[in-house]
Write an enzyme that holds these catalytic residues in place. Sequence first.
Site: not given
Ligand code: AMP
Length: 142
Positions: A92-93, A95, A99, A101
């Site tokens: 589910g990553q 980005v 990171h 959460h």
């Molecule tokens: P993941 O699915 O663990 O990669 O989570 C990526 C997270 O990044 C999601 O919860 C998004 O809402 C968050 N996200 C994406 N773009 C941004 C942004 N520009 N600023 C802050 N959070 C973001």
Amino acid sequence: MPSIFTRILRNELPASFVHRDEVVAAFLDIQPLTPGHTLVVPVREIASLSDLPPEILARVTALGQEIGLAIRAVDPSVTGINWLLCDGPDAGQEVPHIHLHVIPRRKGDGLRFGGKGSKTERADLDDWASRIETCLKDRMAK
Ligand code: AMP
């Protein structure tokens, strides 16, 4: 192509920061699963947990712990915290910049994992960030 988080760290995109130093940073999730949902990121762009040096992972988790404590302090309705780290697209990553959460939980909030958070106004994110940041600075100064 730099990740969206690297672009945030370079100040090319807006974010509501609660902390930043040379190794780690934290800012509010743009689409929080619950109010106060914060992301902790290493400054170095590393996609996978497997490649993250343990000393940087230690800094990420230590900051995640402090942020959880600060969130509980600024909002007494927070009675629990979920940590979530998605390592790889199949986990589910979305980005590709690792990171953590930090997700505040409140009794009966009904959160179920797997869904998307709600788009939130920057002013609301900034408000949360400044409350958490102030508390975090106090805690880290001690
Ligand atoms: P993941 O699915 O663990 O990669 O989570 C990526 C997270 O990044 C999601 O919860 C998004 O809402 C968050 N996200 C994406 N773009 C941004 C942004 N520009 N600023 C802050 N959070 C973001």
